[in-house]
Write an enzyme that holds these catalytic residues in place. Structure first.
Site, mmCIF file in Angstrom:
data_model
loop_
_atom_site.group_PDB
_atom_site.id
_atom_site.type_symbol
_atom_site.label_atom_id
_atom_site.label_comp_id
_atom_site.label_asym_id
_atom_site.label_seq_id
_atom_site.Cartn_x
_atom_site.Cartn_y
_atom_site.Cartn_z
ATOM 1 N N ASP A 32 0.833 -1.209 0.000
ATOM 2 C CA ASP A 32 0.000 0.000 0.000
ATOM 3 C C ASP A 32 0.867 1.257 0.000
ATOM 4 O O ASP A 32 1.988 1.251 0.506
ATOM 5 C CB ASP A 32 -0.930 -0.028 1.229
ATOM 6 C CG ASP A 32 -2.137 0.876 1.056
ATOM 7 O OD1 ASP A 32 -2.358 1.393 -0.063
ATOM 8 O OD2 ASP A 32 -2.866 1.079 2.051
ATOM 9 N N ASN A 80 -11.008 -2.564 -5.478
ATOM 10 C CA ASN A 80 -10.208 -1.624 -6.277
ATOM 11 C C ASN A 80 -10.850 -1.302 -7.635
ATOM 12 O O ASN A 80 -10.437 -0.354 -8.310
ATOM 13 C CB ASN A 80 -8.773 -2.141 -6.477
ATOM 14 C CG ASN A 80 -7.919 -2.049 -5.227
ATOM 15 O OD1 ASN A 80 -7.044 -2.877 -4.984
ATOM 16 N ND2 ASN A 80 -8.154 -1.021 -4.407
HETATM 17 C C1 IPE Z 1 -5.562 -2.727 -0.213
HETATM 18 O O1 IPE Z 1 -5.185 -1.399 -0.380
HETATM 19 C C2 IPE Z 1 -5.518 -3.451 -1.516
HETATM 20 C C3 IPE Z 1 -4.192 -3.660 -2.095
HETATM 21 C C4 IPE Z 1 -3.062 -3.309 -1.561
HETATM 22 C C5 IPE Z 1 -4.173 -4.341 -3.355
HETATM 23 P P1 IPE Z 1 -6.270 -0.224 -0.578
HETATM 24 O O2 IPE Z 1 -5.498 1.024 -0.748
HETATM 25 O O3 IPE Z 1 -7.199 -0.587 -1.658
HETATM 26 O O4 IPE Z 1 -7.056 -0.255 0.814
HETATM 27 P P2 IPE Z 1 -7.921 0.856 1.530
HETATM 28 O O5 IPE Z 1 -8.940 1.334 0.541
HETATM 29 O O6 IPE Z 1 -7.005 1.951 1.945
HETATM 30 O O7 IPE Z 1 -8.520 0.166 2.721
HETATM 31 C C1 IPE Z 2 -1.497 0.189 -3.393
HETATM 32 O O1 IPE Z 2 -1.301 1.568 -3.449
HETATM 33 C C2 IPE Z 2 -1.793 -0.413 -4.745
HETATM 34 C C3 IPE Z 2 -3.182 -0.858 -4.910
HETATM 35 C C4 IPE Z 2 -4.108 -0.803 -4.021
HETATM 36 C C5 IPE Z 2 -3.542 -1.379 -6.197
HETATM 37 P P1 IPE Z 2 -2.505 2.593 -3.463
HETATM 38 O O2 IPE Z 2 -2.879 2.866 -4.878
HETATM 39 O O3 IPE Z 2 -3.608 2.143 -2.611
HETATM 40 O O4 IPE Z 2 -1.803 3.871 -2.849
HETATM 41 P P2 IPE Z 2 -2.446 4.896 -1.809
HETATM 42 O O5 IPE Z 2 -2.949 4.094 -0.647
HETATM 43 O O6 IPE Z 2 -3.540 5.606 -2.513
HETATM 44 O O7 IPE Z 2 -1.312 5.799 -1.432
HETATM 45 MG MG MG Z 3 -4.068 2.390 -0.650
#
Ligand code: IPE
Ligand code: IPE
Ligand code: MG
Length: 252
Positions: A32, A80
């Site tokens: 993340d 997502n």
């Molecule tokens: C969790 O991260 C999913 C992945 C890392 C693939 P998100 O960024 O989607 O989670 P939330 O929305 O902050 O809970």
């Molecule tokens: C994790 O990074 C990747 C996925 C969830 C696909 P994020 O895209 O959630 O990055 P933040 O949390 O918005 O910084």
């Molecule tokens: Mg995220």
């Protein structure tokens, strides 16, 4: 128990100060913070996803060295799909990019690739790239690199329940025979040991629908490091901490 360290090159071995004992057999990672990494640099969010690909390889390499048996990486959740179409399209191209660059090294390290999640619903080009890697690596008997793609823990449990009801209906299964072990066989992770250690980056401290059933007794480790900055030193920090945890599983 001490373990062998098959992939350590001499220099890297010297960099690791801890003891390679009590290594988690299954490590799960919620990668993340890609978007925030990019935003902090004044870049579009997708630049963080692109950079994150290299961090994946660093961890695969380090985990193989540590003799981890299973490494599960959360790459795309069932939630997502709520993101903008352009970001989703970018994310769906990354498996191919990752494999184009790193499949040779994965082969060299004897790593086998698989996925958990609703694979069929992924775009054709994404499925093709991943299926190719699954086929190429299927005879490797080292670490299993498990990508959670279009994965959701609640969906996984519901899907298992539906299959179980179906199997009971057609007399393939009896209610009496159903227990926790058998239930686990109906999950995507069928046959895999539960994660011993779960790492989440970017300072968030939640599961976000990841491995709900499997993480009943998993050790959690959170770091503020954003995923694209994750490297071997952060990996060893997590492992070091895990080694000092006392796991009781409800006992004394
Ligand atoms: C969790 O991260 C999913 C992945 C890392 C693939 P998100 O960024 O989607 O989670 P939330 O929305 O902050 O809970
Ligand atoms: C994790 O990074 C990747 C996925 C969830 C696909 P994020 O895209 O959630 O990055 P933040 O949390 O918005 O910084
Ligand atoms: Mg995220």
């Amino acid at each position: 128990m001490s373990i062998k360290i098959p992939f350590f090159k001499k220099k890297q071995k010297e960099e690791f100060q801890g003891e390679l004992e009590n290594v988690p057999r299954h490590v799960a990672i919620i990668m993340d913070g890609n978007g925030r990494w990019a935003e902090r640099k004044g870049l579009p969010r997708v630049a963080g996803h692109k950079e994150g690909v290299h961090a994946v390889n660093k961890v695969v390499r380090a985990a193989a060295k540590a003799d981890v048996e299973v490494l599960t990486m959360f790459a795309f959740s069932t939630e997502n799909w709520k993101r903008p179409k352009s970001e989703i399209e970018f994310l769906m191209k990354l498996p191919k990019e990752f494999l184009h660059v790193y499949l040779p090294e994965i082969m060299e390290n004897n790593v086998r690739i698989n996925t958990i999640g609703e694979f069929e619903a992924l775009p054709e080009h994404t499925k093709e790239a991943i299926q190719h890697a699954i086929d190429e690596t299927k005879h490797n008997d080292g670490m299993l690199l498990n990508f959670a793609l279009n994965y959701g823990g609640r969906f996984e449990i519901m899907r298992a329940v539906k299959q179980i009801v179906n199997d009971i209906d057609c007399a393939k299964l009896s209610v009496e025979a159903l227990d926790e072990n058998l239930f686990s066989d109906y999950l995507y992770t069928n046959g895999l040991q539960d994660p011993d250690l779960l790492i989440r980056t970017s300072g968030e401290q939640r599961l976000s629908n990841f491995m709900l059933w499997q993480s009943a007794y998993t050790e959690f480790w959170f770091t503020d490091v954003l995923w694209p900055d994750f490297d071997e030193s952060v990996w060893w920090q997590a492992l070091n901490e895990y080694q000092h945890r006392k796991r009781r599983f409800g006992g004394l």
